[in-house]
Scaffold this motif. Structure first.
Motif, PDB file in Angstrom:
ATOM      1  N   GLY A 151       4.795  -0.939  -3.430  1.00  0.00           N
ATOM      2  CA  GLY A 151       5.082  -0.930  -4.989  1.00  0.00           C
ATOM      3  C   GLY A 151       4.445   0.417  -5.661  1.00  0.00           C
ATOM      4  N   VAL A 152       4.482   1.636  -4.867  1.00  0.00           N
ATOM      5  CA  VAL A 152       4.025   3.126  -5.633  1.00  0.00           C
ATOM      6  C   VAL A 152       5.142   3.500  -6.364  1.00  0.00           C
ATOM      7  N   THR A 153       4.534   3.935  -7.738  1.00  0.00           N
ATOM      8  CA  THR A 153       5.527   4.197  -8.771  1.00  0.00           C
ATOM      9  C   THR A 153       5.425   5.614  -9.105  1.00  0.00           C
ATOM     10  N   CYS A 154       4.572   6.445  -8.466  1.00  0.00           N
ATOM     11  CA  CYS A 154       4.287   7.788  -8.871  1.00  0.00           C
ATOM     12  C   CYS A 154       3.535   8.538  -7.380  1.00  0.00           C
ATOM     13  N   VAL A 155       4.299   9.536  -7.022  1.00  0.00           N
ATOM     14  CA  VAL A 155       3.791  10.275  -5.894  1.00  0.00           C
ATOM     15  C   VAL A 155       3.416  11.733  -5.995  1.00  0.00           C
ATOM     16  N   ILE A 156       2.082  12.275  -5.996  1.00  0.00           N
ATOM     17  CA  ILE A 156       1.603  13.294  -6.354  1.00  0.00           C
ATOM     18  C   ILE A 156       1.161  13.818  -5.020  1.00  0.00           C
ATOM     19  N   ARG A 157       1.770  14.941  -4.474  1.00  0.00           N
ATOM     20  CA  ARG A 157       1.495  15.719  -3.175  1.00  0.00           C
ATOM     21  C   ARG A 157       1.654  17.021  -3.093  1.00  0.00           C
ATOM     22  N   GLY A 158       1.389  17.516  -1.810  1.00  0.00           N
ATOM     23  CA  GLY A 158       1.410  19.017  -1.762  1.00  0.00           C
ATOM     24  C   GLY A 158       2.881  19.369  -1.704  1.00  0.00           C
ATOM     25  N   GLU A 159       3.242  20.794  -2.125  1.00  0.00           N
ATOM     26  CA  GLU A 159       4.593  21.063  -2.357  1.00  0.00           C
ATOM     27  C   GLU A 159       5.156  21.243  -0.986  1.00  0.00           C
ATOM     28  N   VAL A 180       9.448   3.818   3.307  1.00  0.00           N
ATOM     29  CA  VAL A 180       9.693   2.507   3.256  1.00  0.00           C
ATOM     30  C   VAL A 180       8.316   1.927   2.946  1.00  0.00           C
ATOM     31  N   ASP A 181       7.063   2.603   3.087  1.00  0.00           N
ATOM     32  CA  ASP A 181       5.740   1.972   2.607  1.00  0.00           C
ATOM     33  C   ASP A 181       5.625   2.243   1.279  1.00  0.00           C
ATOM     34  N   ASP A 182       5.903   3.405   0.844  1.00  0.00           N
ATOM     35  CA  ASP A 182       5.959   3.689  -0.527  1.00  0.00           C
ATOM     36  C   ASP A 182       6.742   2.432  -1.476  1.00  0.00           C
ATOM     37  N   MET A 183       7.715   2.117  -0.929  1.00  0.00           N
ATOM     38  CA  MET A 183       8.532   1.006  -1.622  1.00  0.00           C
ATOM     39  C   MET A 183       7.831  -0.265  -1.364  1.00  0.00           C
ATOM     40  N   LEU A 184       7.379  -0.571  -0.016  1.00  0.00           N
ATOM     41  CA  LEU A 184       6.699  -1.755   0.158  1.00  0.00           C
ATOM     42  C   LEU A 184       5.401  -2.028  -0.673  1.00  0.00           C
ATOM     43  N   GLU A 227      14.051   9.504  -0.983  1.00  0.00           N
ATOM     44  CA  GLU A 227      14.885   8.869  -2.020  1.00  0.00           C
ATOM     45  C   GLU A 227      15.925   8.154  -1.354  1.00  0.00           C
ATOM     46  N   LEU A 228      16.888   9.012  -0.432  1.00  0.00           N
ATOM     47  CA  LEU A 228      18.107   8.510   0.336  1.00  0.00           C
ATOM     48  C   LEU A 228      17.737   7.131   1.102  1.00  0.00           C
ATOM     49  N   ILE A 229      16.699   7.453   1.808  1.00  0.00           N
ATOM     50  CA  ILE A 229      16.320   6.119   2.352  1.00  0.00           C
ATOM     51  C   ILE A 229      16.076   4.906   1.536  1.00  0.00           C
ATOM     52  N   ARG A 230      15.526   4.847   0.668  1.00  0.00           N
ATOM     53  CA  ARG A 230      15.265   3.840  -0.068  1.00  0.00           C
ATOM     54  C   ARG A 230      16.483   3.199  -0.930  1.00  0.00           C
ATOM     55  N   GLU A 231      17.542   4.359  -1.454  1.00  0.00           N
ATOM     56  CA  GLU A 231      18.634   4.053  -2.064  1.00  0.00           C
ATOM     57  C   GLU A 231      19.484   3.284  -1.081  1.00  0.00           C
ATOM     58  N   ALA A 232      19.538   3.678   0.285  1.00  0.00           N
ATOM     59  CA  ALA A 232      20.497   3.179   1.228  1.00  0.00           C
ATOM     60  C   ALA A 232      19.715   1.711   1.585  1.00  0.00           C
ATOM     61  N   LEU A 233      18.737   1.428   1.393  1.00  0.00           N
ATOM     62  CA  LEU A 233      17.967   0.059   1.570  1.00  0.00           C
ATOM     63  C   LEU A 233      18.061  -0.914   0.400  1.00  0.00           C
ATOM     64  N   GLY A 234      18.739  -0.296  -0.768  1.00  0.00           N
ATOM     65  CA  GLY A 234      18.919  -0.952  -1.786  1.00  0.00           C
ATOM     66  C   GLY A 234      17.930  -1.168  -2.915  1.00  0.00           C
ATOM     67  N   TYR A 235      16.867  -0.327  -2.883  1.00  0.00           N
ATOM     68  CA  TYR A 235      15.869  -0.311  -3.617  1.00  0.00           C
ATOM     69  C   TYR A 235      16.078   0.611  -4.855  1.00  0.00           C
ATOM     70  N   MET A 276       1.548   2.492  -9.624  1.00  0.00           N
ATOM     71  CA  MET A 276       0.744   2.525  -8.599  1.00  0.00           C
ATOM     72  C   MET A 276       0.746   3.904  -7.917  1.00  0.00           C
ATOM     73  N   TYR A 277      -0.515   4.325  -7.758  1.00  0.00           N
ATOM     74  CA  TYR A 277      -0.578   5.693  -6.982  1.00  0.00           C
ATOM     75  C   TYR A 277      -1.061   5.480  -5.856  1.00  0.00           C
ATOM     76  N   ARG A 278      -0.848   6.504  -4.967  1.00  0.00           N
ATOM     77  CA  ARG A 278      -1.645   6.575  -3.378  1.00  0.00           C
ATOM     78  C   ARG A 278      -1.818   7.864  -2.984  1.00  0.00           C
ATOM     79  N   PHE A 279      -2.701   7.943  -2.007  1.00  0.00           N
ATOM     80  CA  PHE A 279      -2.963   8.897  -1.439  1.00  0.00           C
ATOM     81  C   PHE A 279      -2.726   8.594   0.257  1.00  0.00           C
ATOM     82  N   ALA A 280      -1.941   9.431   0.707  1.00  0.00           N
ATOM     83  CA  ALA A 280      -1.686   8.929   2.098  1.00  0.00           C
ATOM     84  C   ALA A 280      -1.837  10.264   3.148  1.00  0.00           C
ATOM     85  N   PRO A 281      -3.278  10.373   3.596  1.00  0.00           N
ATOM     86  CA  PRO A 281      -3.597  11.504   4.587  1.00  0.00           C
ATOM     87  C   PRO A 281      -3.163  10.961   5.883  1.00  0.00           C
TER      88      PRO A 281
END
Ligand code: GLU
Length: 439
Positions: A190-198, A184-188, A208-216, A1-6
């Protein structure tokens, strides 16, 4: 699942559009889906109507989303999960006031050190926290290890705990910060790949730390796109008109040309001119260069010309408003004069304008030529330009500049332009309409 998050905080920048296009192309390749998420949690910076404008622009570019989310509607999840992190002691309440923090930042600056949160509130006991009635923010606990991830473009990247720090995830007004809401939203969703600006590279270990702490445990892969530089080699800012997608569209660049250019920029592609669906056949994010790309408007103009020439009648009608085939042929023909659709449309409209303005210097000859063409039309004007020219010269007794300049002015409204011998066959059957004077 990809997303664009403007974020609906300003005009869409070509860097954002590039991210949207890349995500969309990848989603077409693996058919995993593409979502649009309007990140509107920074209420002070939101601009009314920008969310809708972004959606319109995406539609113009043929980018379709399978689902749309409005980040602020996820607030209840953000609050719930922030509480969960507090309970599990992955995060802590911080009562430090903005003034106290500012003083510490100043002190660090005075010593020439980088400021880091000093852990004051992390050390508070449960009862000290519960009894405190002051407003508080929630901070993530700084990780105890180096956080690493493999970027699809930049390779392996590592971040020291200090670079991540005990960062804020919920503000005192109980709204989430960008990093928390996004993680949180990327997790909820079901995003699997994020392409965004550097510019977001350093946010990734935090998310990543947040999702890890949430047990994802699901993996999300990342690709951070190098920034786009302007022609002076500086980061493209709002001051560079061509960084605004709206400006490019209004200036006469076709969405398909902008897409083509943004995919080509700093990339290895098998061909130079292509459509989005063609790009989906071969696009590979790993071929995108790690180094910043330089925006080259001349190149974009060249690509624009190609796409105007390649557009079929249906598409050309859509974007020019012309339905007449001669006018559509003229649009293609005038790409030799201009690369911008707006300018080309102006030129074509001028040809058919019955109120062309002529200087007094040429008026008499123009009227004479017009009268002779009118006569000629009674029996039908020749298809061949040389024949047309010969007959007209004979009838008017004009030659050289006093013939060619007025003729060009009468037919095109302009003193300069393409070879009349090339233009004439396209417009010959419309001569009557073209030379007509408004009554
Ligand atoms: N709203 C963020 C932006 O527009 C999104 C970044 C991201 O893709 O995570 O910069």
């Amino acid at each position: 699942m990809y997303r664009f998050a403007p974020s609906p905080t300003g005009d869409m920048h070509i860097g954002n559009l590039r991210a949207a296009i890349f995500n969309y192309i990848c989603s077409l390749q693996d058919k995993s889906g593409f979502i649009l998420r309007i990140e509107d949690t920074d209420t002070e910076r939101n601009i009314d109507g920008k969310g809708e404008e972004i959606k319109k622009i995406l539609a113009i570019f043929g980018i379709k989303w399978d689902a749309e989310y409005i980040q602020s509607e996820n607030l209840k999840f953000h609050r719930q999960l922030a509480s969960q992190l507090l309970i599990n002691k992955k995060a802590f309440a911080c009562f430090c006031t903005p003034d106290e923090l500012e003083a510490k930042k100043e002190a660090a600056k005075a010593c020439g050190e980088a400021y880091r949160y000093d852990g004051t509130c992390e050390r508070l006991s449960d009862s000290e926290v519960l009894e405190n009635e002051k407003p508080f923010v929630i901070r993530m606990k700084k990780p105890e290890r180096v956080m690493s991830f493999t970027d699809l473009i930049k390779g392996e990247l590592s971040f020291e705990p200090d670079a991540i720090d005990s960062f804020v995830i919920m503000r005192a007004d109980k709204t989430p910060t960008y990093n928390f809401a996004c993680a949180v939203d990327d997790m909820l969703e079901g995003v699997t790949c994020v392409i965004r600006g550097e510019d977001h590279t350093s946010n990734t270990p935090k998310q990543e730390l947040i999702r890890e702490a949430l047990g994802y445990n699901e993996r999300i892969s990342y690709a951070h796109l190098p920034i786009i530089l302007n022609e002076d080699g500086k980061k493209m800012s709002k001051r560079d008109n061509s960084s605004s997608v709206k400006w490019l569209l209004e200036s006469g660049f076709l969405p398909e040309a902008i897409t083509n250019y943004l995919v080509l920029l700093g990339n290895k592609t098998p061909v130079e001119i292509f459509t989005m669906s063609e790009a989906a056949q071969w696009f590979d994010i790993k071929n995108v260069s790690r180094s910043p790309a330089r925006f080259d408007i001349k190149k974009l103009e060249q690509i624009n010309r190609e796409h105007i020439r390649l557009a079929n009648n249906k598409r050309l009608s859509e974007i020019t408003g012309f339905t007449d085939e001669t006018k559509l042929s003229l649009v293609r023909f005038y790409t030799q004069e201009s690369s911008l659709l707006t300018e080309i449309i102006e030129r074509v409209n001028l040809i058919y304008n019955n109120e062309k303005q002529f200087s007094s210097e040429h008026l008499a000859n123009i009227n004479q030529i017009r009268a002779s063409i009118d006569d000629m039309l009674a029996t039908g004007a020749p298809k061949d330009y040389d024949e047309f020219k010969k007959q007209l010269m004979g009838a008017t007794n004009l030659k050289g500049k006093s013939f060619f300049i007025p003729l060009r002015l009468l037919l095109t409204g302009s003193e300069h332009g393409p070879e009349l011998s090339e233009l004439y066959p396209i417009i010959s059957k419309d001569l009557k309409a073209i030379i007509k004077e408004k009554a």
